[in-house]
Design an enzyme around this catalytic site. Structure first.
Site, mmCIF file in Angstrom:
data_model
loop_
_atom_site.group_PDB
_atom_site.id
_atom_site.type_symbol
_atom_site.label_atom_id
_atom_site.label_comp_id
_atom_site.label_asym_id
_atom_site.label_seq_id
_atom_site.Cartn_x
_atom_site.Cartn_y
_atom_site.Cartn_z
ATOM 1 N N HIS A 259 46.360 58.590 39.478
ATOM 2 C CA HIS A 259 47.530 58.481 40.359
ATOM 3 C C HIS A 259 48.485 57.428 39.833
ATOM 4 O O HIS A 259 48.056 56.421 39.282
ATOM 5 C CB HIS A 259 47.101 58.073 41.777
ATOM 6 C CG HIS A 259 46.222 59.088 42.427
ATOM 7 N ND1 HIS A 259 44.890 59.204 42.134
ATOM 8 C CD2 HIS A 259 46.498 60.033 43.345
ATOM 9 C CE1 HIS A 259 44.378 60.199 42.846
ATOM 10 N NE2 HIS A 259 45.327 60.722 43.594
ATOM 11 N N LYS B 208 43.130 66.131 37.795
ATOM 12 C CA LYS B 208 44.119 65.973 38.864
ATOM 13 C C LYS B 208 45.050 64.806 38.523
ATOM 14 O O LYS B 208 44.586 63.685 38.272
ATOM 15 C CB LYS B 208 43.427 65.689 40.204
ATOM 16 C CG LYS B 208 44.439 65.424 41.316
ATOM 17 C CD LYS B 208 43.809 64.887 42.584
ATOM 18 C CE LYS B 208 44.907 64.460 43.543
ATOM 19 N NZ LYS B 208 44.410 63.696 44.669
ATOM 20 N N LYS C 284 78.792 68.678 49.084
ATOM 21 C CA LYS C 284 79.642 69.862 49.301
ATOM 22 C C LYS C 284 80.864 69.888 48.389
ATOM 23 O O LYS C 284 81.391 70.950 48.074
ATOM 24 C CB LYS C 284 80.093 69.928 50.761
ATOM 25 C CG LYS C 284 78.987 70.367 51.715
ATOM 26 C CD LYS C 284 79.517 70.511 53.120
ATOM 27 C CE LYS C 284 78.506 71.189 54.015
ATOM 28 N NZ LYS C 284 79.067 71.617 55.287
ATOM 29 N N ASP D 56 80.840 78.143 56.576
ATOM 30 C CA ASP D 56 81.012 77.407 57.835
ATOM 31 C C ASP D 56 82.122 78.017 58.695
ATOM 32 O O ASP D 56 82.009 78.069 59.926
ATOM 33 C CB ASP D 56 81.353 75.935 57.556
ATOM 34 C CG ASP D 56 80.122 75.142 57.144
ATOM 35 O OD1 ASP D 56 79.004 75.566 57.479
ATOM 36 O OD2 ASP D 56 80.284 74.101 56.469
#
Ligand code: NAP
Length: 521
Positions: A131, A156, A309, A345
Site C-alpha cells: 500500500h 495486491k 463547463k 440545460d
C-alpha cells in the site's frame, strides 16, 4: 464450506471493532458479496481472542471465499504490530481457520520474511500486498514484478490517487499483469473511483465494496450495493460503453443514479461514473480525446459540471449553437475521432415550463444572475418573454440582461409584478438556507407560476408559499431530469426512460452524499 475463489469478485471487508458484531457482519457480507475480507486488525486486543475462537467454530458457515487480514498501522491497518507480532499471529492461527480460508493477506515485508521457510498458510493461499497512502508512484510495474517473483499466489497493490490521472498507472498495471500472476489493483480516494468500478472488467481479480456507508476500509470505497447494482461492475467488459460526469467536486451528483438507472432499464451494456477531475486539460488529453487518449476504453460521453463547463470548450472539435451562445458546455459526445459539445440545460429547464405555460409576452421575473439564470434567460428570450432579472447586485446582472434583452431590478424591489417567477439562486437550498425564500410570500398573490430550480429539498419555502398563494408550481427536479434525459438521448440515440430517471434522482435527493474515510483497503 468456503468455495475456491476464481476471479471477478466483489469483496466486502469487515471493519467492525466489536467481537459480537464482527461475525454477524461477516455472515451478512457473505450474503451480499462474492468474498469477505476479515480485517482482524480492526478488533482491539480484548476482542481478538473471542473473535478468533468464534471464527474457529463458525468459519465453515461462511460460504463465500474468506480473506484474512491482520494489517499493521503503518501499512493502513488499525494495530501497532511489529513484523515479529505478525509472524507470531499467523503461526499461531488455528488450523481450522487456515484450512477454511481462501486467502491470507500478507504484506510484502511479511511475505519476504517467510522466504525459504514453510509459511503458516500455504503459498497458494497468500495474497502479497503493498500500500502507498501518499501517492500512486510511477514504478508500479516494477513493484508488481518484485511481488510476483515471491511465492505468493496473488499480488495486491493499492495506492492513493491524488488526482484522476493516477488511475492510468493502475490500469497499466492491471494490463501488464494479464496472463501473469493474478492482480488486485486499485487507487484509493474519490479520484480513484474509476479503478474500483472498472478493475474487474479489465482483468483484476477482485474489487472491494463496503457493507454499508461508514463501514469502508479505505477512502473512496463504494458499497457492495453500489458496485453490484448501480455500476453493475460484474456485467462490464472492456467493450462496455463508458459515460460519466466530470467536475470537482462530483461526489454529490445525482447524475450517476439517473443515468445508471436508465442504462439498466434499457438493458444497455454500459456504465456512468463520477470522475473527480481537477485538471481538465490533462484529463481531456489522456482520457477523453480519441486522438490523444492513453486509456483504451469505450468512452462515449460526458456530463460536464462546475468548474469545467467553460474550460472544456478548447478541447472540443464542435460546439453547438446553444452551448456557444450560453458560453457553457454541459454535455460532450464522442463521435468517431471527434468531441462535440452541447448544452442541455436550456432544453432541460424550458421543456417542463413549456408544458405548463406559454411564456411568449409573459412577464417573467428571474431571481439571480448566475449560470442557471443564463440558461433560463436564453430560453426565455428565444420564446419572446418579457424578462426582468432581480439580483442583489444589479450591476453584476447587467451584462446578462443586455445580452438577452432583459431588464434588471434590485432583488428587494420585487413586488409581484410578474406572471412567472423563476428562482435561480441557492436561497432555500438544503445546507445553504433551507426554509428561506428569496421573495416575500405576499408578493406571489398575482403570480401564475413559480419555478424553483432548487431540487433539495424538493419542496422549498418558495414553492410552499406559492402553493398557498394558489400559483402553479414547478420544482428543480424537472430541470435536473430534463437536462439528463437530453444527454442520454445524445449519447445513446435512445429515448430516455424519464420516469425511471426521475425516481432515481428523487430518491437521491432525500439521501446524503457519499463520505470519504481516511483508511486503506
Ligand atoms: P451561480 O452561478 O452561483 O449563481 C447564483 C446566483 O444567485 C448569483 O446571481 C448570486 O448572486 C445569487 N445569490 C446567491 N446567494 C444569494 C443570496 N443570498 N441572495 C441573493 N442572491 C444570491 O449558481 P447557479 O449555477 O446559477 O445555481 C443556482 C441554483 O440553481 C443552485 O443553487 C441550484 O440549486 C439550482 N440549479 C438547479 C439546477 C437543476 O437542474 N435543477 C441546475 C443548476 C442550478 P451573486 O452573483 O451576487 O453572488
Amino acid at each position: 464450506m468456503n468455495t475456491s475463489p476464481t476471479s471477478s469478485l466483489i469483496c466486502a471487508p469487515i471493519t467492525e471493532a466489536r467481537a459480537d458484531l464482527f461475525l454477524a457482519a461477516s455472515e451478512e457480507a457473505s450474503r451480499i458479496s462474492d468474498a469477505v475480507e476479515l480485517r482482524l486488525d480492526y478488533l482491539p486486543d480484548e476482542s481478538l481472542p473471542q473473535s478468533l475462537a468464534e471464527l474457529r467454530s463458525r468459519v465453515v458457515q461462511i460460504n463465500k471465499p474468506l480473506i484474512l487480514t491482520f494489517r499493521p498501522r503503518e501499512q493502513g491497518g488499525k494495530r501497532n504490530l511489529t513484523l515479529q507480532d505478525r509472524r507470531d499471529f499467523w503461526r499461531g492461527l488455528a488450523p481450522e481457520i487456515t484450512n477454511a480460508i481462501a486467502f491470507a493477506d500478507f504484506e510484502l515485508d511479511l511475505v519476504e520474511s517467510f522466504a525459504g521457510e514453510q509459511p503458516p498458510v500455504p503459498w497458494d493461499k497468500v495474497i502479497c500486498s503493498w500500500h502507498n497512502f501518499a501517492e500512486t508512484p510511477h514504478d508500479l510495474i516494477a513493484r508488481y514484478e518484485r511481488m510476483a517473483a515471491t511465492s505468493a499466489a496473488v499480488v495486491k497493490i493499492a495506492t492513493q490517487a491524488n488526482r484522476i490521472g493516477d488511475c492510468l498507472r493502475v490500469f497499466e498495471l492491471i494490463e501488464h499483469a494479464q496472463g501473469k500472476k493474478p492482480v488486485i489493483a486499485l487507487a484509493m480516494g474519490l479520484p480513484g473511483l474509476m479503478t474500483r468500478a472498472l478493475a474487474l472488467s479489465r482483468g483484476a481479480m477482485l474489487t472491494f465494496g463496503s457493507l454499508r456507508r461508514g463501514a469502508e476500509s479505505a477512502a473512496g470505497q463504494p458499497t457492495v450495493a453500489e458496485l453490484r447494482d448501480l455500476y453493475r461492475v460484474k456485467e462490464l467488459s472492456r467493450e462496455s460503453m463508458i459515460l460519466g460526469i466530470i467536475g470537482d467536486p462530483v461526489g454529490h451528483s445525482r447524475s450517476p443514479l439517473m443515468h445508471n438507472a436508465a442504462l439498466k432499464t434499457l438493458n444497455r451494456d454500459g456504465v456512468y461514473l463520477p470522475f473527480e477531475v481537477d485538471d481538465i486539460d490533462s484529463f481531456a488529453r489522456d482520457f477523453v480525446h480519441p486522438k490523444t487518449k492513453k486509456l483504451g476504453w469505450n468512452l462515449r460521453g460526458l456530463s460536464v459540471t462546475i468548474p469545467h463547463k467553460l474550460a472544456i470548450i478548447p478541447h472540443l472539435d464542435h460546439v453547438d449553437a446553444t452551448a456557444r451562445a450560453i458560453g457553457a458546455v454541459n454535455t460532450v459526445v464522442i463521435e468517431g475521432d471527434e468531441l462535440r459539445g452541447y448544452n442541455t440545460d436550456v432544453i432541460g429547464a424550458m421543456k417542463p415550463l413549456d408544458e405548463l405555460i406559454d411564456v411568449k409576452n409573459a412577464r417573467v421575473a428571474v431571481i439571480g444572475a448566475g449560470g442557471s439564470a443564463r440558461a433560463i434567460c436564453y430560453g426565455l428570450n428565444e420564446r419572446g418573454a418579457e424578462v426582468t432579472i432581480y439580483a442583489r447586485d444589479v450591476q453584476k446582472a447587467q451584462p446578462l440582461a443586455d445580452e438577452f434583452k432583459a431588464r434588471t431590478s434590485p432583488l428587494e424591489s420585487f413586488n409581484g409584478e410578474a406572471d412567472v417567477v423563476i428562482n435561480c439562486t441557492p436561497i432555500g437550498m438544503r445546507g445553504h438556507s433551507e426554509g428561506q425564500s428569496p421573495i416575500k410570500a405576499e408578493s406571489l398573490k398575482n403570480v401564475k407560476l413559480v419555478y424553483d430550480l432548487i431540487y433539495t429539498p424538493e419542496e422549498t419555502a418558495l414553492l410552499r408559499d406559492a402553493k398557498q398563494a394558489c400559483c402553479q408550481t414547478l420544482g428543480g427536479l424537472a430541470m435536473l431530469v430534463g437536462q439528463a434525459a437530453e444527454q442520454f438521448g445524445l449519447w445513446t440515440g435512445l429515448e430516455a426512460p424519464v420516469d425511471v430517471m426521475w425516481r432515481a434522482a428523487s430518491l437521491q435527493a432525500r439521501t446524503s452524499p457519499p463520505t470519504q474515510t481516511p483508511a486503506a483497503d
